[in-house]
Write a protein that holds these residues in place. Structure first.
Motif, PDB file in Angstrom:
ATOM      1  N   THR A 192       7.495  -3.298   1.592  1.00  0.00           N
ATOM      2  CA  THR A 192       7.141  -2.707   0.177  1.00  0.00           C
ATOM      3  C   THR A 192       7.176  -3.694  -0.962  1.00  0.00           C
ATOM      4  O   THR A 192       6.402  -3.841  -1.926  1.00  0.00           O
ATOM      5  N   LEU A 193       8.392  -4.350  -0.922  1.00  0.00           N
ATOM      6  CA  LEU A 193       8.534  -5.530  -2.101  1.00  0.00           C
ATOM      7  C   LEU A 193       7.304  -6.338  -2.089  1.00  0.00           C
ATOM      8  O   LEU A 193       6.848  -6.608  -3.198  1.00  0.00           O
ATOM      9  N   ALA A 194       6.992  -6.918  -1.131  1.00  0.00           N
ATOM     10  CA  ALA A 194       5.810  -7.900  -0.835  1.00  0.00           C
ATOM     11  C   ALA A 194       4.740  -7.113  -1.168  1.00  0.00           C
ATOM     12  O   ALA A 194       3.619  -7.804  -1.945  1.00  0.00           O
ATOM     13  N   GLY A 195       4.224  -5.848  -0.929  1.00  0.00           N
ATOM     14  CA  GLY A 195       3.154  -5.269  -1.302  1.00  0.00           C
ATOM     15  C   GLY A 195       3.233  -5.072  -2.916  1.00  0.00           C
ATOM     16  O   GLY A 195       2.096  -5.137  -3.490  1.00  0.00           O
ATOM     17  N   VAL A 196       4.082  -4.787  -3.505  1.00  0.00           N
ATOM     18  CA  VAL A 196       4.316  -4.563  -4.882  1.00  0.00           C
ATOM     19  C   VAL A 196       3.813  -5.968  -5.474  1.00  0.00           C
ATOM     20  O   VAL A 196       3.189  -5.810  -6.591  1.00  0.00           O
ATOM     21  N   LEU A 197       4.486  -6.907  -5.086  1.00  0.00           N
ATOM     22  CA  LEU A 197       4.335  -8.411  -5.636  1.00  0.00           C
ATOM     23  C   LEU A 197       2.897  -8.633  -5.623  1.00  0.00           C
ATOM     24  O   LEU A 197       2.426  -9.259  -6.560  1.00  0.00           O
ATOM     25  N   LEU A 198       2.288  -8.558  -4.453  1.00  0.00           N
ATOM     26  CA  LEU A 198       0.837  -8.753  -4.246  1.00  0.00           C
ATOM     27  C   LEU A 198       0.086  -8.106  -5.293  1.00  0.00           C
ATOM     28  O   LEU A 198      -1.067  -8.499  -5.784  1.00  0.00           O
ATOM     29  N   SER A 199       0.478  -6.452  -5.387  1.00  0.00           N
ATOM     30  CA  SER A 199      -0.392  -5.939  -6.204  1.00  0.00           C
ATOM     31  C   SER A 199      -0.368  -6.311  -7.565  1.00  0.00           C
ATOM     32  O   SER A 199      -1.229  -6.275  -8.466  1.00  0.00           O
TER      33      SER A 199
END
Length: 93
Positions: A45-52
């Motif tokens: 989730t954290l990686a997805g937020v940062l990629l967004s």
């Protein structure tokens, strides 16, 4: 006559300094994750937020920058605690 410079030792010193700065940056990023309560999120989730965030438009990034600046301003004044940040990250008022 001037003493010749030891370019190799200067390059080694710069490489060591670069290595130290990179390690410090990684440590600071981890501290930000913990301070905001984002360490409660799973890694995906954290990686997805940062990629967004990386892909976001400049207008959104500016809003996030202001929000982050406000967070650190409160943290310096003692107004933002880790537990409050964690509650906020989990959706609690």
């Amino acid at each position: 006559m001037r003493k010749p410079r030891d370019i190799d030792s200067e390059l080694r010193a710069l490489a060591e300094k670069t290595k130290g700065l990179k390690a410090r940056k990684i440590t600071q990023l981890g501290e930000v994750v913990a301070a905001t309560g984002a360490d409660a999120l799973d890694v995906e989730t954290l990686a997805g937020v940062l990629l967004s965030a990386v892909e976001a438009k400049d207008g959104a990034k500016e809003e996030w920058r202001r929000k982050g600046a406000d967070f650190f301003q409160r943290a310096r004044g003692g107004g933002a605690s880790r537990s409050r940040a964690a509650q906020h990250a989990q959706g609690a008022p």
